[in-house]
Design a protein around this motif. Structure first.
Motif, short mmCIF file in Angstrom:
data_model
loop_
_atom_site.label_atom_id
_atom_site.label_comp_id
_atom_site.label_asym_id
_atom_site.label_seq_id
_atom_site.Cartn_x
_atom_site.Cartn_y
_atom_site.Cartn_z
N LEU A 1 35.46 38.95 33.87
CA LEU A 1 35.37 40.37 34.21
C LEU A 1 35.44 40.60 35.72
N VAL A 2 34.75 39.77 36.48
CA VAL A 2 34.77 39.93 37.94
C VAL A 2 36.16 39.65 38.49
N CYS A 3 36.81 38.60 37.98
CA CYS A 3 38.16 38.28 38.45
C CYS A 3 39.13 39.42 38.14
N MET A 4 39.02 40.00 36.94
CA MET A 4 39.90 41.10 36.58
C MET A 4 39.60 42.35 37.41
N ALA A 5 38.33 42.59 37.72
CA ALA A 5 37.98 43.73 38.55
C ALA A 5 38.55 43.58 39.95
N VAL A 6 38.43 42.38 40.52
CA VAL A 6 38.99 42.14 41.85
C VAL A 6 40.51 42.27 41.82
N PHE A 7 41.14 41.78 40.72
CA PHE A 7 42.58 41.91 40.56
C PHE A 7 43.01 43.38 40.58
N VAL A 8 42.32 44.22 39.82
CA VAL A 8 42.67 45.64 39.75
C VAL A 8 42.50 46.31 41.12
N LEU A 9 41.42 45.99 41.82
CA LEU A 9 41.20 46.56 43.14
C LEU A 9 42.28 46.13 44.13
N CYS A 10 42.64 44.85 44.09
CA CYS A 10 43.67 44.35 45.00
C CYS A 10 45.04 44.93 44.65
N LEU A 11 45.33 45.07 43.35
CA LEU A 11 46.61 45.66 42.95
C LEU A 11 46.69 47.12 43.41
N ALA A 12 45.58 47.85 43.28
CA ALA A 12 45.55 49.23 43.74
C ALA A 12 45.75 49.30 45.26
N GLY A 13 45.10 48.38 45.98
CA GLY A 13 45.28 48.33 47.43
C GLY A 13 46.70 47.99 47.82
N MET A 14 47.31 47.07 47.07
CA MET A 14 48.70 46.71 47.32
C MET A 14 49.62 47.90 47.09
N ALA A 15 49.37 48.64 45.99
CA ALA A 15 50.20 49.80 45.67
C ALA A 15 50.08 50.88 46.75
N ALA A 16 48.86 51.13 47.20
CA ALA A 16 48.64 52.18 48.20
C ALA A 16 49.29 51.82 49.54
#
Length: 237
Positions: A29-44
């Motif tokens: 869960l923590v790895c997936m949460a960090v993934f989503v945050l990083c993907l959002a940061g990459m997109a922005a």
């Protein structure tokens, strides 16, 4: 130190219900949460960079939704996913046959491990995975399913990297008044292989680093490390 029933639970006990489920799956869960945050940061950040480049060339900026489906975003995303899945798939397969003396990432040398056991020769129970009880071709797929899973994801990511990269490359060409390329043509460009190799080399360097470093270095509490007091020459767990 522990507590009695009147003051609270004993130290080391785990919660129940939903909290227990989270406790038991926290690493994923923590790895997936960090993934989503990083993907959002990459997109922005990528959205801002892409529009700055378009403005520099006199083109109109893209809305966010259009950027997220653009070749530039698709190429940047799957270029990285491709290398990660290649790394994991290759590592799963290589550790079947190859060894590193003293590394926690290697099976013990010249010793049989439970991972080597033929599932056809073990006793089956109600909790034995269905493919093992079913046998036949289903079992052949299942006993290789981890490597298959990663290589399928690698293949899909490789192709989407090529698709997105061809679109982004063609768009850049058009901004300079040059013709675009097809996906197959893009696969033959130095640009595509530069994008791939710059990621592949770093993934295999990281694997080599943990394989070699885990011979001599330790991290107490981590399953990726040997016990702190274990001699350097001892391999695996």
């Amino acid at each position: 130190m522990t507590h009695d029933a009147a003051t609270g639970p004993k130290r080391g006990t785990t919660p129940g219900g939903a909290a227990r489920w989270i406790h038991e799956h926290a690493l994923f869960l923590v790895c997936m949460a960090v993934f989503v945050l990083c993907l959002a940061g990459m997109a922005a950040s990528g959205f801002q960079v892409a529009n700055e480049e378009r403005l520099d060339h006199g083109a109109a900026p893209l809305p966010l939704v259009e950027y997220l489906t653009s070749g530039q975003f698709i190429e940047a995303t799957f270029e990285n996913w491709e290398s990660e899945f290649l790394q994991m798939g290759a590592y799963v397969v290589l550790t079947v046959f190859l060894f590193q003396k003293g590394s926690s990432e290697s099976k013990p040398i010249d010793e049989r491990t439970p991972q080597d056991d033929d599932p056809r020769t073990v006793e089956h129970g109600p909790e034995t995975p269905w493919p093992v009880r079913r046998g036949g071709f289903v079992l052949v797929l299942y006993e290789n399913s981890l490597a298959i899973f990663f290589f399928v994801l690698f293949g899909l990511s490789f192709w989407l990297h090529a698709v997105g990269g061809a679109e982004a490359y063609s768009e850049e060409q058009s901004l300079h008044g040059l013709p675009g390329v097809s996906v197959w043509e893009y696969l033959g460009t130095a640009q595509f292989w530069f994008e791939s190799m710059q990621n592949w080399q770093s993934e295999f360097l990281a694997v080599a680093a943990i394989v070699g470093a885990s011979v001599y270095l330790r991290q107490r509490g981590s399953p990726e490390s040997k016990p702190v007091a274990t001699p350097h020459h001892e391999t695996g767990a």
